[in-house]
Enzyme design. Structure first.
Site, PDB file in Angstrom:
ATOM      1  N   LEU A  76       0.897  -1.180  -0.140  1.00  0.00           N
ATOM      2  CA  LEU A  76      -0.031   0.141   0.100  1.00  0.00           C
ATOM      3  C   LEU A  76       0.810   1.306   0.093  1.00  0.00           C
ATOM      4  O   LEU A  76       1.888   1.357   0.503  1.00  0.00           O
ATOM      5  CB  LEU A  76      -1.150  -0.062   1.415  1.00  0.00           C
ATOM      6  CG  LEU A  76      -1.321   1.338   1.554  1.00  0.00           C
ATOM      7  CD1 LEU A  76      -2.545   1.744   0.460  1.00  0.00           C
ATOM      8  CD2 LEU A  76      -1.981   1.259   2.947  1.00  0.00           C
ATOM      9  N   SER A  77       0.587   2.239  -0.879  1.00  0.00           N
ATOM     10  CA  SER A  77       1.134   3.484  -1.001  1.00  0.00           C
ATOM     11  C   SER A  77       2.731   3.622  -1.133  1.00  0.00           C
ATOM     12  O   SER A  77       3.059   2.941  -2.083  1.00  0.00           O
ATOM     13  CB  SER A  77       0.761   4.517   0.680  1.00  0.00           C
ATOM     14  OG  SER A  77       1.153   5.512   0.584  1.00  0.00           O
ATOM     15  N   ALA A  78       3.373   3.918   0.090  1.00  0.00           N
ATOM     16  CA  ALA A  78       4.793   3.863  -0.124  1.00  0.00           C
ATOM     17  C   ALA A  78       5.327   2.362  -0.233  1.00  0.00           C
ATOM     18  O   ALA A  78       6.306   1.832  -0.933  1.00  0.00           O
ATOM     19  CB  ALA A  78       5.463   4.309   0.960  1.00  0.00           C
TER      20      ALA A  78
END
Length: 365
Positions: free
Chosen positions: A129-131
């Site tokens: 997720l995300s980073a």
């Protein structure tokens, strides 16, 4: 509104030590189900900024699903000494390429898990997720021979940034590059010539932190790598969310895309119905669709259950007119997602948290 984390629930993960030279100075945790297959699959799971491995597992429900179906989990975990807000350093040249820093540390963790638990090398997968999604892009591009598939949630394409200003700009918009230019970044990241991992892209249509145009760029990147054009093999709506698939010449799905209507920045969950899996909490968002369960099913990990079915002809939306560019030199034009506009309430402090983490990363090792 997300529910607070239930801190009374015991952690389900255990430490992995040792696992190599660990140049990225990461921690490693794993979950080994009570019963596993003789040659189990391995899923590598990368948390987002401000999250921990244990917290992400509680929210996404991966370990409980693994207990039901006998596959093994590996959770690389960031340390505050590397990044004050626990973001993987996907924008750092010291960490975002093959055999460097954090990417190499994760590669070493995987080898340790293979040696210790007899992992089936043909069934190794990665998601984040995300980073963690951006780091998933890095791992798929840097070690394509290692992974059968990957799922990028609210992430960015490989090669999106190599410094802090570029990272901040990439989160807002991925820039103007053709599909072939994006694909070349992957093709040039190693000496691998195929076959390539299958890729699943998940993104909230109302994400105020990582603009959903990044999902378009990820799609264009991997469609180019798989030598596919922008026309999906099938499109369907699932609980108001758009799902598209691209098949190769053999009919095997190699790229798929989920756009989650009205969802902000986070991992989509379902808390009721057959799809139920996970617990809502910050950045783990109720959406009526479980990314965890559907990703696992698409990888063939749910014993006794078929992979996520492809849409029947009657389900295909004939009016779909995708405009993912695949011609050489074409500009990357954003593919419109299901219409939804982020409100001021959607723009939570996560934007400030991630930007602060990127700025302060100048102090990283």
């Amino acid at each position: 509104m997300t529910a607070p984390m239930d801190r009374s629930e015991p952690c389900r993960l255990q430490d992995v030590e040792p696992f190599g030279s660990n140049p990225g100075a990461l921690k490693a945790k794993c979950h080994i189900p009570p019963q596993i297959a003789r040659k189990p699959a391995l899923v590598v799971i990368l948390h987002g900024c401000t999250q921990t491995a244990d917290g992400y597992d509680r929210g996404a429900g991966w370990s409980k699903l693994a207990d039901e179906h006998g596959f093994i989990l590996l959770f690389p975990e960031q340390q505050r000494a590397n990044n004050p807000n626990l973001c993987f350093n996907w924008f750092s040249p010291a960490d975002n390429k093959r055999d460097r820093g954090e990417a190499l540390s994760i590669r070493q963790m995987i080898e340790a898990m293979i040696d210790t638990h007899g992992i089936d090398r043909s069934r190794i997968f990665v998601t984040g997720l995300s980073a963690g999604g951006a780091m998933t892009s890095i791992l798929l591009a840097s070690y394509p021979e290692l992974f059968a598939g990957g799922a990028i949630i609210a992430g960015l394409p490989f090669g999106a940034a190599s410094n802090v200003p570029q990272a901040l700009e990439a989160m807002r918009a991925p820039g103007q590059s053709s599909g072939d230019q994006l694909g070349d970044r992957v093709r040039n990241a190693s000496d691998h010539a195929g076959p390539w991992p299958r890729v699943s892209v998940w993104h909230g249509a109302a994400d105020p932190t990582v603009n959903s145009s990044n999902a378009d760029a990820i799609l264009a990147q991997w469609l180019s790598v798989h030598a596919l054009d922008g026309q999906p093999s099938a499109t369907q709506n699932i609980a108001a969310h758009r799902h598209r698939i691209w098949n190769d010449a053999t009919g095997r799905t190699v790229v798929e895309d989920y756009r989650i209507a009205d969802m902000g920045h986070g991992t989509p969950l379902a808390t009721t119905g057959e799809d139920a899996c996970g617990t809502p909490m910050p950045h783990m968002l109720e959406a009526g669709i479980s990314s965890t369960r559907r990703i696992a099913a698409s990888w063939g990990l749910l014993a006794g259950r078929k992979a996520t079915p492809q849409p029947k002809p009657a389900d295909i939306l004939k009016t779909e007119t995708p405009n993912l560019p695949m011609r050489k030199g074409a500009k990357l034009e954003p593919l419109s997602a299901i219409q939804s506009s982020p409100t001021a309430a959607n723009k939570s402090s996560v934007q400030e948290i991630i930007e602060d983490a990127l700025r302060t990363a100048r102090l990283m090792r």
